[in-house]
Design an enzyme around this catalytic site. Structure first.
Site, PDB file in Angstrom:
ATOM      1  N   THR A 173       5.314 -26.687   1.175  1.00  0.00           N
ATOM      2  CA  THR A 173       5.060 -26.166   2.399  1.00  0.00           C
ATOM      3  C   THR A 173       6.224 -25.544   3.144  1.00  0.00           C
ATOM      4  O   THR A 173       7.069 -26.349   3.156  1.00  0.00           O
ATOM      5  CB  THR A 173       4.027 -26.953   3.257  1.00  0.00           C
ATOM      6  N   HIS A 174       6.086 -24.621   3.752  1.00  0.00           N
ATOM      7  CA  HIS A 174       7.506 -23.936   4.482  1.00  0.00           C
ATOM      8  C   HIS A 174       8.402 -23.702   3.436  1.00  0.00           C
ATOM      9  O   HIS A 174       9.685 -23.788   3.608  1.00  0.00           O
ATOM     10  CB  HIS A 174       7.942 -24.573   5.567  1.00  0.00           C
ATOM     11  N   SER A 295      22.164  -7.349 -17.196  1.00  0.00           N
ATOM     12  CA  SER A 295      22.784  -6.579 -16.600  1.00  0.00           C
ATOM     13  C   SER A 295      23.674  -5.640 -16.864  1.00  0.00           C
ATOM     14  O   SER A 295      24.083  -6.090 -18.115  1.00  0.00           O
ATOM     15  CB  SER A 295      23.374  -7.642 -15.294  1.00  0.00           C
ATOM     16  N   LYS A 301      23.675 -12.220 -16.916  1.00  0.00           N
ATOM     17  CA  LYS A 301      22.298 -12.346 -16.344  1.00  0.00           C
ATOM     18  C   LYS A 301      21.130 -12.200 -17.216  1.00  0.00           C
ATOM     19  O   LYS A 301      21.176 -11.432 -18.353  1.00  0.00           O
ATOM     20  CB  LYS A 301      22.270 -10.906 -15.342  1.00  0.00           C
ATOM     21  N   GLU A 308       9.230  -9.037 -10.759  1.00  0.00           N
ATOM     22  CA  GLU A 308       9.674  -8.283  -9.685  1.00  0.00           C
ATOM     23  C   GLU A 308       9.219  -6.954  -9.358  1.00  0.00           C
ATOM     24  O   GLU A 308       8.944  -6.425  -8.317  1.00  0.00           O
ATOM     25  CB  GLU A 308      11.352  -7.955  -9.823  1.00  0.00           C
ATOM     26  N   TYR A 335     -18.519  17.471   3.546  1.00  0.00           N
ATOM     27  CA  TYR A 335     -17.574  17.550   2.599  1.00  0.00           C
ATOM     28  C   TYR A 335     -16.401  18.344   3.435  1.00  0.00           C
ATOM     29  O   TYR A 335     -16.654  19.128   4.137  1.00  0.00           O
ATOM     30  CB  TYR A 335     -17.815  18.240   1.446  1.00  0.00           C
ATOM     31  N   GLN A 340      -9.899  16.025  -1.460  1.00  0.00           N
ATOM     32  CA  GLN A 340      -9.352  16.423  -2.639  1.00  0.00           C
ATOM     33  C   GLN A 340      -8.426  15.324  -2.802  1.00  0.00           C
ATOM     34  O   GLN A 340      -7.778  15.170  -3.904  1.00  0.00           O
ATOM     35  CB  GLN A 340      -9.040  17.733  -2.809  1.00  0.00           C
ATOM     36  N   LYS A 343      -7.936  11.689  -4.952  1.00  0.00           N
ATOM     37  CA  LYS A 343      -7.700  11.310  -6.426  1.00  0.00           C
ATOM     38  C   LYS A 343      -6.488  10.780  -6.779  1.00  0.00           C
ATOM     39  O   LYS A 343      -6.331   9.787  -7.629  1.00  0.00           O
ATOM     40  CB  LYS A 343      -8.164  12.562  -7.353  1.00  0.00           C
TER      41      LYS A 343
HETATM   42  N1  ARG Z   1     -11.483  19.751  -6.101  1.00  0.00           N
HETATM   43  C1  ARG Z   1     -12.373  19.591  -5.144  1.00  0.00           C
HETATM   44  C2  ARG Z   1     -12.148  17.948  -4.854  1.00  0.00           C
HETATM   45  O1  ARG Z   1     -11.401  17.570  -5.252  1.00  0.00           O
HETATM   46  C3  ARG Z   1     -13.767  19.645  -5.601  1.00  0.00           C
HETATM   47  C4  ARG Z   1     -14.946  19.965  -4.558  1.00  0.00           C
HETATM   48  C5  ARG Z   1     -14.656  21.013  -3.969  1.00  0.00           C
HETATM   49  N2  ARG Z   1     -15.617  21.674  -3.135  1.00  0.00           N
HETATM   50  C6  ARG Z   1     -15.401  22.565  -2.348  1.00  0.00           C
HETATM   51  N3  ARG Z   1     -16.421  22.998  -1.218  1.00  0.00           N
HETATM   52  N4  ARG Z   1     -14.232  23.362  -2.258  1.00  0.00           N
HETATM   53  O2  ARG Z   1     -12.705  17.592  -3.646  1.00  0.00           O
END
Ligand code: ARG
Length: 477
Positions: A173-174, A295, A301, A308, A335, A340, A343
């Protein structure tokens, strides 16, 4: 991070006319070339092609069943999409920035391939519900892939713990020596952390596995669609209840990123211990050469690069979680193009967690504990002092008094430069506590390990029982 698709200013492309765009009807001017590249997502969302095509096939099938498309039309669309998927699989598909994203690239290719009927696919849907569907399908697949890696790693941890159920080591601990534990027990602590991660991902999957398609742009559609049928075709457990929420919700993505971030935090803690333990200062374990590097300047090394890097990568995954939270903050329904931006962090999160789990699942079985050294280290730093105090309590001394008596004995030992077990009975008891010969047995590392013999504690028998339960918990979901 992005696959190399030429940006508009890197490699001049012919300026596309706005009227060539699927949405070009109301536009007089062509899209600015930089804006075209700036707004495009195909460089990264092309990764969703399999999910996009699966969603389109289910959509077309439902449309035909509902009488919105003809049966022959549906067949042409499905055949066209299947051929496009094969083309993409084979790496022969030409992606175009002018077609903006994965959805319009595939739809344009479909129209080019099967003609007019391809233009009917987008009936009763929008890219808004389409992309939300793609993303949910992608994350569902990803959770399943990560689950397999987690299982591998969890299995490796149980095997490792089993091998080291009797191996003594200092518990800290610590980061100060605290009490002796078994290495198996320590490894089982890692197992618990990651088993919770597995449960969290499984729980997150329930909220991922809901169908947004049918929400169309935001309000639903004028066509008599059957959303339950699409859900059934795509294996979704439920249909999103509210069309506005269906297209604007990214909670499931944030939850996924949160599960991933916590998994990475756990991996970073394991990584940190591996780095410390393999150092020349600790010398608890030897990492396999195949997982280390040298290294370029210091010939002696051997660096623990893999742990890491895993430790370091926990930063970017946590960062992606923050990025996604901020992406959604204050967005009005429904939306927005902001979405976009969800992703790239999600893809990088999935790849990073996958690779880190894989690295550890491969590394763990190859770790060599230095058992002799661990045993020595377990005895250093008066790690059995608590056992001594507990002994006095069993002989009727109140715990606080026992604590003080043992503290005195530790001071005497420090002054004499020896261990507790090397003190006389009088020195141990400070002249008045009831201490007899049997104490010397209890002050050993082995005695301390055997004494902690209940559910959840470190005694080798308990570790073995925990491993048996652990294997059951792994196989039962
Ligand atoms: N490429 C857009 C996204 O990834 C798809 C949806 C686009 N929709 C729109 N109304 N422009 O969100």
């Amino acid at each position: 991070m992005k696959p190399s698709i030429p940006a508009a200013d890197a490699e001049p492309q012919p300026q596309s006319q706005a009227t060539e765009k699927p949405w070009g009807g109301r536009f007089e001017q062509a899209t600015d070339r930089f804006v075209e590249a700036f707004t495009a997502s195909v460089a990264f969302d092309r990764r969703l092609y399999a999910q996009d095509i699966a969603g389109s096939i289910a959509h077309a099938t439902m449309l035909a069943e509902a009488g919105i498309l003809g049966a022959a039309e549906q067949q042409q669309i499905v055949a066209g999409l299947t051929a496009i998927r094969a083309e993409i699989d084979a790496g022969h598909f030409t992606w175009s920035v002018a077609r903006e994203d994965v959805h319009m690239n595939i739809e344009s290719a479909l129209i080019a391939r099967i003609g007019e009927v391809g233009k009917k696919l987008h009936t009763a849907r929008s890219r808004n519900d389409q992309v939300a569907t793609d993303l949910r399908l992608y994350l569902r697949d990803t959770v399943d892939v990560l689950d397999r890696q987690l299982l591998r790693l969890l299995g490796a941890l149980l095997d490792f713990a089993e091998r080291e159920a009797d191996t003594a080591m200092p518990g800290f601990t610590h980061l100060q020596p605290a009490q002796p534990i078994t290495l198996g027990h320590h490894v089982l602590a890692w197992f618990e952390m990651l088993l919770r991660d597995r449960a969290r991902f499984a729980d997150c999957r329930k909220r991922v596995n809901v169908l947004p398609l049918g929400a169309a742009a935001l309000a639903g559609t004028t066509f008599p669609i059957r959303r339950e049928r699409v859900a059934e075709l795509l294996g979704f457990a439920a249909v999103a209840e509210n069309s506005l929420d269906a297209v604007s919700d990214r909670d499931f993505a944030i939850e996924f990123a949160s599960c991933a971030a916590l998994t990475m935090i756990h991996l970073s803690r394991i990584a940190e211990e591996l780095v410390l333990w393999s150092s020349q200062q600790f010398r608890f374990i030897e990492l396999p050469d195949a997982f280390c590097t040298g290294s370029s300047i210091m010939p002696q090394k051997k660096n623990p690069d893999v742990p890491e890097l895993v430790r370091g990568k926990s930063g970017r995954v946590t960062g992606h979680l923050m990025g996604l939270l901020m992406l959604m903050k204050s967005q009005p329904l429904a939306y927005n193009k902001d979405n976009q931006e969800d992703k790239e962090p999600l893809f990088d999160t999935a790849d990073t967690v996958h690779d880190c789990l894989r690295a550890f699942a491969d590394l763990i079985p190859a770790i060599e504990p230095r058992r002799e050294h661990l045993l020595q280290a377990a005895a250093q730093g008066f790690t059995t002092a608590t056992d001594f105090a507990d002994y006095l309590v069993r002989r009727g001394v109140p715990f606080r008094d026992a604590h003080a008596i043992v503290g005195q004995a530790v001071r005497t030992a420090i002054a004499k430069g020896c261990d507790l077990a090397q003190l006389s009975l009088t020195e141990l008891g400070g002249g008045h506590a009831p201490v007899t010969e049997e104490i010397y047995e209890l002050l050993t590392v082995e005695g301390a390990l055997l004494a902690r013999d209940h559910l959840g504690a470190t005694a080798p028998a308990q570790v073995r029982a925990a491993i048996v339960r652990g294997r059951k918990r792994l196989s039962s979901r």
